[in-house]
Design a protein around this motif. Structure first.
Motif, PDB file in Angstrom:
ATOM      1  N   GLU A 265       0.813  -1.210   0.000  1.00 47.04           N
ATOM      2  CA  GLU A 265       0.000   0.000   0.000  1.00 47.04           C
ATOM      3  C   GLU A 265       0.858   1.276   0.000  1.00 47.04           C
ATOM      4  O   GLU A 265       2.078   1.237   0.189  1.00 47.04           O
ATOM      5  CB  GLU A 265      -0.932  -0.005   1.208  1.00 47.04           C
ATOM      6  N   LEU A 266       0.177   2.384  -0.253  1.00 48.09           N
ATOM      7  CA  LEU A 266       0.784   3.725  -0.235  1.00 48.09           C
ATOM      8  C   LEU A 266       1.905   3.876  -1.259  1.00 48.09           C
ATOM      9  O   LEU A 266       2.865   4.624  -1.052  1.00 48.09           O
ATOM     10  CB  LEU A 266       1.309   4.049   1.172  1.00 48.09           C
ATOM     11  N   ALA A 267       1.757   3.204  -2.393  1.00 48.71           N
ATOM     12  CA  ALA A 267       2.798   3.256  -3.423  1.00 48.71           C
ATOM     13  C   ALA A 267       3.012   4.665  -3.968  1.00 48.71           C
ATOM     14  O   ALA A 267       4.124   5.001  -4.405  1.00 48.71           O
ATOM     15  CB  ALA A 267       2.428   2.307  -4.570  1.00 48.71           C
TER      16      ALA A 267
ATOM     17  N   HIS B 299       4.943   3.134   3.532  1.00 47.55           N
ATOM     18  CA  HIS B 299       4.945   2.382   2.278  1.00 47.55           C
ATOM     19  C   HIS B 299       6.087   1.381   2.250  1.00 47.55           C
ATOM     20  O   HIS B 299       5.895   0.212   1.881  1.00 47.55           O
ATOM     21  CB  HIS B 299       5.064   3.297   1.071  1.00 47.55           C
TER      22      HIS B 299
ATOM     23  N   ARG C 297       6.158   7.792   3.255  1.00 48.18           N
ATOM     24  CA  ARG C 297       7.086   6.895   2.556  1.00 48.18           C
ATOM     25  C   ARG C 297       7.556   5.751   3.463  1.00 48.18           C
ATOM     26  O   ARG C 297       7.691   4.615   3.014  1.00 48.18           O
ATOM     27  CB  ARG C 297       8.293   7.684   2.038  1.00 48.18           C
TER      28      ARG C 297
END
Length: 215
Positions: A180-182, A197, A194
């Motif tokens: 997730e959170l790419a 991620h 970041r």
């Protein structure tokens, strides 16, 4: 001998979902040196969208009550249907020959890429069952969609695929490995995430490798 069918659907040649699916595939092949392996890149070699002749094959399946995916070709009745079946047959044969189907896919606009949807449409017919086969889906998602996240309700990627495999293929144990959170890699507004991620991605890679040894 078991066989792995490995599919990638990302439009990016270097993508997070491809990294995750490769991590699974490499670990699986190391653990199953005698196993069969087939790879298909749905983005580089797109599957055509279904057409009217494909719908006619579906109608024939319903009308005749056919449930055997190995005998669908016997329903072909016209040149147009033969052309449609020529697209379906190799795709479906790969699925039927596999014990594990691995799909690497990003989340696009809360759902799946059109390339993956086109493949699913081509191989899916009424009253199918894929029995013992197992599905593993390695995903990349720009935001956070896990349970409890603010956008969890917008996840039409995992929810759709899980329901699809259960409803169409009678496969209830699909496993998802999500990074997730790419978008924190590119979006300055998400730069503060970041670290989360990176943690999500590292956990996903570890999970993919562990699952591969179990499958």
């Amino acid at each position: 001998m078991t066989t792995l069918l490995h599919l990638d659907a990302s439009a990016r040649s270097r993508s997070i979902s491809r990294e995750l699916s490769t991590a699974f595939a490499d670990a699986w092949r190391a653990a199953n040196p005698e196993g069969g392996y087939r790879y298909r890149d749905l983005a580089a070699e797109p599957v055509p969208f279904i057409g009217e002749a494909w719908t006619e094959l579906c109608d024939a399946v319903l009308a005749l009550g056919s449930t055997d995916p190995y005998r669908l070709g016997e329903l072909v009745d016209t040149p147009e249907q033969a052309a449609a079946w020529a697209i379906v047959e190799p795709l479906l044969a790969e699925v039927l020959a596999a014990d594990v189907i691995l799909i690497g896919t990003p989340m696009y606009n809360y759902s799946i890429p059109a390339a993956l949807k086109a493949w699913l449409d081509q191989i899916t017919f009424p009253r199918m069952s894929l029995g013992h086969r197992r599905f593993v889906v390695a995903t990349a998602r720009g935001g956070a969609y896990s349970p409890g996240a603010p956008k969890a309700a917008y996840d039409y990627q995992e929810r759709y695929l899980r329901d699809f495999f259960a409803g169409h293929f009678a496969v209830e144990d699909t496993v998802f490995v999500n990074a997730e959170l790419a978008n924190a890699r590119q979006d300055p507004a998400l730069a503060h995430l970041r670290g989360k991620h990176d943690e999500s991605f590292a956990n996903a890679v570890e999970t993919a490798r562990r699952l591969a040894k179990e499958y």
